[in-house]
Scaffold this active site. Structure first.
Site, PDB file in Angstrom:
ATOM      1  N   PHE A   1      -8.543   9.773   2.468  1.00  0.00           N
ATOM      2  CA  PHE A   1      -7.976   8.428   2.558  1.00  0.00           C
ATOM      3  C   PHE A   1      -6.484   8.444   2.876  1.00  0.00           C
ATOM      4  O   PHE A   1      -5.919   7.434   3.299  1.00  0.00           O
ATOM      5  CB  PHE A   1      -8.287   7.618   1.301  1.00  0.00           C
ATOM      6  CG  PHE A   1      -9.768   7.491   1.057  1.00  0.00           C
ATOM      7  CD1 PHE A   1     -10.638   7.276   2.125  1.00  0.00           C
ATOM      8  CD2 PHE A   1     -10.310   7.630  -0.209  1.00  0.00           C
ATOM      9  CE1 PHE A   1     -12.013   7.192   1.932  1.00  0.00           C
ATOM     10  CE2 PHE A   1     -11.681   7.548  -0.417  1.00  0.00           C
ATOM     11  CZ  PHE A   1     -12.535   7.327   0.655  1.00  0.00           C
TER      12      PHE A   1
ATOM     13  N   GLU B   1      -3.656   2.345   1.179  1.00  0.00           N
ATOM     14  CA  GLU B   1      -2.987   3.636   1.352  1.00  0.00           C
ATOM     15  C   GLU B   1      -1.745   3.536   2.225  1.00  0.00           C
ATOM     16  O   GLU B   1      -0.810   4.327   2.094  1.00  0.00           O
ATOM     17  CB  GLU B   1      -3.960   4.661   1.954  1.00  0.00           C
ATOM     18  CG  GLU B   1      -5.133   5.026   1.041  1.00  0.00           C
ATOM     19  CD  GLU B   1      -6.249   3.985   1.019  1.00  0.00           C
ATOM     20  OE1 GLU B   1      -6.215   3.032   1.850  1.00  0.00           O
ATOM     21  OE2 GLU B   1      -7.154   4.093   0.184  1.00  0.00           O
TER      22      GLU B   1
END
Lengths: 585, 585
Positions: A352, A327
């Protein structure tokens, strides 16, 4: 770094000091942002601004800040949080492909910085995407802030890591100008993979009392030390060579690039009452935007089949960037893409995105035009449990003063808000839910950044209940029950959390005896309740907050809304108890 | 994963199903938390609980959640946010050294998961610390959630990365029990480095319609599919062998371990009026705690000379863990250490703790007893600029329902609050400032979690001004100016931000005509203002917030407090304008 920077600016890069944002100019990102003074010196030497400005370093009136920010026209992304510049460089390099430009991207890292995991996320993506237009340099000066670095001058440690991650690794003496130029040359000739130049250097080189010595990180010299240092350096100068640095600069070829513009986006086409997840509407409108705007790109971290960003991939695979489960580089790369004129939509589960919180903070510092989409927010995801439930994401993005935060409750508002976010200039976040929810807005309904919708109202309303996302439907259920019981309430869909409609909220509070209840699928801190409380405080109104107030657990969505206090029954109780009492002072 | 898990539980690990928390038992962390069902099945098979419980998977009444959490006695840290379990495993392995135990730590990762940068932070730290009591396994099943993984079944890609990062890498067929056992054996014999077993597997192995097939991630079989799958698997069973699984378990040797306890900590010894930075007091008291409590460990990310955690290192180098510039593994390792009975103090600049935001979220989910310390908070750091200024950290930690958040303003309160945080059970965060501030509390002053200090008060107070950290001193300056002008105010030091002293705040609001002003070196969202607003809302009081409301910049600390609206002069204006008006409704 003096030799590396001199080689880059006055031999290697093609750029225009008078127009640093030329779309075909090579990019330079100083990932080790604490070395800002040499960046400023190089641009001053190149003629971008008056050298006298350098003496205002770190002063409140100067844009020559302690670490570089895009307040300066030659800075693409703010750096200073280590391991981020190299992720942004991935985005700059991807953008060259998007606009079919041959500009190259250079990024300079510190050696200590390469302990950051985000650097290795970028390393993976750079080699997977075969970014041979990307050249990184690591300044291996052996000394971190507090002690020697992890691998000190063991160049093989660096070399084997970068090679293992699929980069061309070139080890050089970072004080040897010829070696630096040769390495840049090799990098330019390398095809199918990015290059990492590993430059062995001595920190404080050329000054007897600083060279290779610990204890000088971020420390200014005293006056007498400075005089001694300058005297020592002057002895090492090659005297008698007069060059006008700007004359050495290679400018990019000037090219005609038509302005990239956006065509109209087809409106939503749902039926009132249809059950559609907002994430599905997100995927659909993203695909529409792909066809309407050449600037849009989408980024994923291996959840595209859940966020529905795969619908974008289907129509525009060349502008869809798969980062796998990483991410930080997804958001960092988006920052670089945004800096170069793309409009990037990184999306993943909202929880996330929190992995990239520090990148989001730095995107705010840099004002980068990124469009975050976080799906599966809140306890309403159900059985997957607390690790998958974003309950801090409104706080994360809402805290940033320049972020726009939107939160649609149905498919129509989802499509409309995505388009609004796409069109606004600046960072934004859209919070998206997992469950299917009924379509409540007609396809031609219009929305505004900073707006809200009053869904139920009468002149007799006893309280205002403000929901957003899934809790809008809990509020509507509570409305029905309370109406049947003879207690009419006003129901608001607060689809724009930041900015928030102060006037609209104050008007509702005034019209409903000052009784205001918020209900949100988020922790109490930094979410809808706090936003409303701040908005109506100056008018003297307070808020009763219904929010998730303990660590949640697995269960069915409706069970969890009930258990964690944000269901219709809790709204009914809150209204009933509030209406039964008078405000205390 | 069936073969790997069976080998681990019933041949390799030493553990006690009836006492999973035995301090000398081997640890198993399922970093790929989405594979929770096999973890639960293994513990049930081992006899830890009734197999019938397994059918309650993901139900609200069961602790067998969608992803593992420490609600279960055999789970050390919550997993499900990928790339974290391996960081926690570093902490478990370090703890074995701390308590001189020969327990081993096993951690199972997914292949897709290894794209997360945090995995490579752990890889570095594991090899640097020569953690040969750590054995990781990667289940290389080729299939991610949305598509094939980055490197699919190219085992060399994995092998060269882990080897480059200094691990013993062993590639095996993950369905070959003998190979698995041999690999564990080799790992146990490997000295001076951790081992990574790279197990090539087929997802859905043994069932014709799932083996190696995409599209089954997180998907339950239909009834007829299940029947077919079970029938196919039964054909492959070795029939006629009757083993009672628990009989195979090897238990750890039982050892007498005296309870670890804490001795009294010497009180602070400052003089009122001395100028001392709270970060310096933090370093000093940490060093005192090192000598008072064998459980304390400190973790750094290459800023120990700025946070002053190097004072701990000087007195207890064996319990000081340098992670270099890698905040995620610093916090993740702390989670593992906390799970094993250590009391870890990870510290860095508050803004860089944000790099580990998602770890902090998961520490909250798991309720891990970590003690975060974030220094250099807010614009008061001055010239280094916005990249180094934490203005979201109170929101980050305050949002978590089980976090305690403390914010000392002087050296005495810093020492006292660090000791309080150390003694409480559960996650906590201490916010620390960069500038020197005057000591205002006597050395014997006592503080309480959930308390506040009224620093100035009179029966005539016209308003309450609430500061914390550096703004306490702005409030005190404003008090002097307002007093001279004939407007007495109440001044509060809100050193405990979460929990907050609701009664104390409401009493102050009542006593000062309902006029409440907060002033904080933080963005408006999720900080002191929001905490106070929520605390006094039910009593009908609102808050006027002074907070940083735009992206800041470099400058001198006092210039920045002034420019961004949180200095004494802004407090004076706010009070004056508030006193001059009456509350509106």
């Amino acid at each position: 770094m003096a030799e590396i920077t001199a080689a880059l600016f006055f031999a290697e890069m093609r750029f225009d000091p008078e127009n640093p944002q030329n779309p075909d100019a090579d990019r330079f990102i100083l990932s080790k942002g604490h070395a800002a003074p040499i960046l400023y010196a190089a641009w001053a030497e190149a003629g971008a601004f008056d050298r006298a400005e350098l003496l205002k370093l770190r002063e409140i009136g100067s844009d020559l800040e302690g670490h570089p920010t895009p307040r300066l026209p030659f800075v693409d992304v703010a750096t200073g949080s280590l391991g981020q510049g190299v992720c942004a460089a991935i985005g700059c390099a991807l953008n060259a492909r998007r606009i079919s430009s041959d500009y190259r991207t250079y990024v300079l890292l510190g050696d200590g910085e390469t302990a950051e995991g985000s650097v290795w996320e970028a390393a993976n993506v750079g080699s997977l995407d075969k970014l041979d237009n990307l050249c990184a340099i690591t300044d291996v000066n052996r000394l971190g802030q507090s002690q020697a670095t992890m691998w000190q001058h063991d160049m093989a440690q660096f070399e084997r890591r970068w090679t293992a991650f699929g980069w061309r690794a070139i080890v050089i003496d970072g004080h040897d100008i010829a070696a630096i130029l040769d390495a840049f040359d090799e990098a330019r000739k390398t095809k199918g993979q990015p290059t990492m130049i590993l430059a062995r250097t001595e920190k404080g080189k050329g000054v007897s009392f600083t060279e290779g010595k610990d204890g000088w990180h971020g420390k200014a010299m005293k006056k007498d030390e400075l005089e001694k240092a300058v005297a020592e350096l002057e002895q090492q100068f090659v005297h008698g060579v007069n060059v006008n640095a700007p004359d050495l600069i290679r400018k990019p070829e000037s090219r005609q690039r038509p302005a990239e513009t956006m065509k109209p986006v087809p409106p939503p086409s749902y039926k009132i009452g249809d059950q559609v997840a907002t994430r599905e509407a997100f995927g659909d409108v993203l695909a529409k935007l792909a066809q309407a705007d050449p600037r849009i790109v989408a980024l994923d971290a291996d959840v595209k089949n859940s966020t529905y960003s795969d619908r974008f991939e289907k129509v525009a695979p060349e502008r869809f960037y798969e980062n796998f489960i990483a991410e930080q580089v997804m958001v960092g790369s988006a920052m670089g893409l945004a800096a170069r004129g793309a409009i990037p939509w990184p999306s993943t589960f909202a929880c996330f995105l929190y992995r990239a919180a520090d990148f989001i903070r730095m995107a705010a510092v840099g004002g980068n035009n990124i469009k975050l989409d976080g799906t599966h927010a809140g306890v309403s995801i159900g059985e997957d449990g607390p690790s998958q439930m974003a309950l801090e994401d409104l706080a994360m993005c809402g805290a940033e003063p320049n972020f726009t935060v939107l939160y649609p409750c149905d498919a129509v508002s989802a499509e409309r808000l995505v388009v609004l976010a796409h069109q606004l200039k600046g960072p934004s976040y859209i919070r998206i839910s997992r469950p299917k929810t009924p379509v409540i807005y007609p396809n031609d309904e219009t929305f505004a950044i900073g707006g809200l919708k009053v869904l139920r109202e009468s002149a007799q309303d006893e309280a205002t209940v403000i929901g957003a996302g899934v809790t809008v439907f809990e509020a509507l259920k509570a409305y029905d029950q309370l109406k049947a019981a003879g207690t009419p309430i006003r129901v608001i869909d607060l689809y724009s959390v930041a900015p928030v409609d102060v006037k609209g909220l104050v008007a509702a509070a005034r019209a409903t005896k000052g009784r205001v209840i918020t209900v949100e699928d988020h922790y109490a801190t930094g979410g809808v309740g706090d936003a409303v409380a701040e908005a109506i405080a100056d008018a003297g109104f307070t808020v009763h907050r219904l929010a998730v107030s303990e660590i949640p657990r697995s269960g069915k969505p409706e069970e969890l809304l009930e258990r964690f206090g944000i269901s219709a029954s809790h709204i009914v109780s809150a209204v009933t108890s509030m209406v039964g009492t008078t405000a205390v002072r």
